[in-house]
Design a protein around this motif. Sequence first.
Motif, PDB file in Angstrom:
ATOM      1  N   ASN A 125      40.263 -10.248  55.707  1.00 17.42           N
ATOM      2  CA  ASN A 125      41.230 -11.697  55.739  1.00 17.42           C
ATOM      3  C   ASN A 125      42.554 -11.662  56.607  1.00 17.42           C
ATOM      4  O   ASN A 125      43.474 -11.866  56.100  1.00 17.42           O
ATOM      5  CB  ASN A 125      41.603 -11.995  54.181  1.00 17.42           C
ATOM      6  CG  ASN A 125      40.405 -11.866  53.134  1.00 17.42           C
ATOM      7  OD1 ASN A 125      39.591 -12.613  53.534  1.00 17.42           O
ATOM      8  ND2 ASN A 125      40.730 -11.377  51.855  1.00 17.42           N
ATOM      9  N   GLY A 126      42.076 -10.990  57.808  1.00 12.52           N
ATOM     10  CA  GLY A 126      43.248 -10.836  58.608  1.00 12.52           C
ATOM     11  C   GLY A 126      43.985  -9.685  58.666  1.00 12.52           C
ATOM     12  O   GLY A 126      44.922  -9.441  59.349  1.00 12.52           O
ATOM     13  N   THR A 141      36.020  -8.858  59.392  1.00 14.07           N
ATOM     14  CA  THR A 141      35.894  -8.928  60.857  1.00 14.07           C
ATOM     15  C   THR A 141      36.124  -7.434  61.564  1.00 14.07           C
ATOM     16  O   THR A 141      36.983  -6.733  61.402  1.00 14.07           O
ATOM     17  CB  THR A 141      36.863  -9.774  61.624  1.00 14.07           C
ATOM     18  OG1 THR A 141      36.853 -11.026  61.032  1.00 14.07           O
ATOM     19  CG2 THR A 141      36.817  -9.830  63.150  1.00 14.07           C
ATOM     20  N   CYS A 142      35.145  -7.249  62.388  1.00 16.24           N
ATOM     21  CA  CYS A 142      34.957  -5.874  63.047  1.00 16.24           C
ATOM     22  C   CYS A 142      35.056  -5.854  64.681  1.00 16.24           C
ATOM     23  O   CYS A 142      34.392  -6.722  65.158  1.00 16.24           O
ATOM     24  CB  CYS A 142      33.670  -5.027  62.694  1.00 16.24           C
ATOM     25  SG  CYS A 142      33.604  -5.045  60.591  1.00 16.24           S
ATOM     26  N   HIS A 143      35.898  -4.905  65.282  1.00 17.34           N
ATOM     27  CA  HIS A 143      35.922  -4.766  66.741  1.00 17.34           C
ATOM     28  C   HIS A 143      35.532  -3.469  67.204  1.00 17.34           C
ATOM     29  O   HIS A 143      36.092  -2.393  66.620  1.00 17.34           O
ATOM     30  CB  HIS A 143      37.359  -5.488  67.091  1.00 17.34           C
ATOM     31  CG  HIS A 143      37.638  -6.578  66.877  1.00 17.34           C
ATOM     32  ND1 HIS A 143      37.120  -7.723  67.488  1.00 17.34           N
ATOM     33  CD2 HIS A 143      38.406  -7.467  66.022  1.00 17.34           C
ATOM     34  CE1 HIS A 143      37.458  -9.099  67.055  1.00 17.34           C
ATOM     35  NE2 HIS A 143      38.233  -8.680  66.000  1.00 17.34           N
ATOM     36  N   THR A 176      31.703 -10.486  62.347  1.00 22.20           N
ATOM     37  CA  THR A 176      32.265 -11.104  61.211  1.00 22.20           C
ATOM     38  C   THR A 176      31.271 -11.703  60.173  1.00 22.20           C
ATOM     39  O   THR A 176      30.217 -12.027  60.239  1.00 22.20           O
ATOM     40  CB  THR A 176      33.257 -12.537  61.593  1.00 22.20           C
ATOM     41  OG1 THR A 176      33.935 -12.273  62.793  1.00 22.20           O
ATOM     42  CG2 THR A 176      33.877 -12.996  60.525  1.00 22.20           C
ATOM     43  N   VAL A 177      31.517 -11.145  58.904  1.00 23.28           N
ATOM     44  CA  VAL A 177      30.751 -11.460  57.765  1.00 23.28           C
ATOM     45  C   VAL A 177      31.680 -11.989  56.650  1.00 23.28           C
ATOM     46  O   VAL A 177      32.715 -11.453  56.532  1.00 23.28           O
ATOM     47  CB  VAL A 177      29.841 -10.583  57.209  1.00 23.28           C
ATOM     48  CG1 VAL A 177      28.922 -10.194  58.648  1.00 23.28           C
ATOM     49  CG2 VAL A 177      30.500  -9.276  56.971  1.00 23.28           C
ATOM     50  N   THR A 178      31.093 -12.942  55.883  1.00 25.90           N
ATOM     51  CA  THR A 178      31.805 -13.123  54.641  1.00 25.90           C
ATOM     52  C   THR A 178      31.124 -12.962  53.289  1.00 25.90           C
ATOM     53  O   THR A 178      29.754 -13.111  53.035  1.00 25.90           O
ATOM     54  CB  THR A 178      32.039 -14.784  54.681  1.00 25.90           C
ATOM     55  OG1 THR A 178      32.478 -15.355  55.842  1.00 25.90           O
ATOM     56  CG2 THR A 178      32.713 -15.359  53.531  1.00 25.90           C
TER      57      THR A 178
END
Length: 235
Positions: free
Chosen positions: A164-165, A217-219, A227-229
């Motif tokens: 969530n950021g 979110t992964c980088h 990104t998955v929810t």
Amino acid sequence: MSALAPHALPTVVATEAAVAGGGSFPVRRIYCVGRNYLDHIREMKEADERDPPFFFQKPRDAIVLDGARVPYPPFTANFQFEVELVVALGKGGRDIPVDAANSLIWGYAVGIDFTRRDRQFDARDMRLPWEVGKSFDASAPCGPIAQVRDPAHFKDCAITLSVNGEERQRGNIGQMIWSVAEVIAQLSKQVRLEPGDLIYTGTPSGVGPVVPGDLITCHIDGLPSLTVTITPPES
């Protein structure tokens, strides 16, 4: 026995990973490395920091693609994330020397080793296999795989995961106890590797739980993001 109707199948089932720029990468097997970052070993308070790498597997249809909605899994009250570098093999072999291991690599991606942490700890405490905590439906999200010309040069890259950021995990690929080449070499002593194998290479510290509604979110520097929810459990 009649085939299942299409609507009866989970929406996240896949046996192919996406390729950056288009196309797909058929997945043969999914291997995961346990305890490959010192800070994560210390965080989990387990294992000797000098232990050799060990491996477990996930089903190949546990793959989840970028943008997917992942139902909160059954049989857990502690569903956790672990961001990882994923290695996609384009060649195979057995007993591969470390100095030849990079030649097997087709590309890299960022992935998540989803874990039913309570079930993993139960298995650990009873000296049972980890499958119940690691090898379940939709447990292996994988971002688009980026093909590389010189896999030996992919190192010392930042790896992060946010929920969530809010950043929850941050590390560097160069912090891995066992390098990608060493991981491939070690694994090839146990099984014959083949094209289509994916290897999840371990996670830095900061692992933690998620709940329905969370956006993950992964980088990894130089790779497409993932990104998955998390959605409510399936009925």
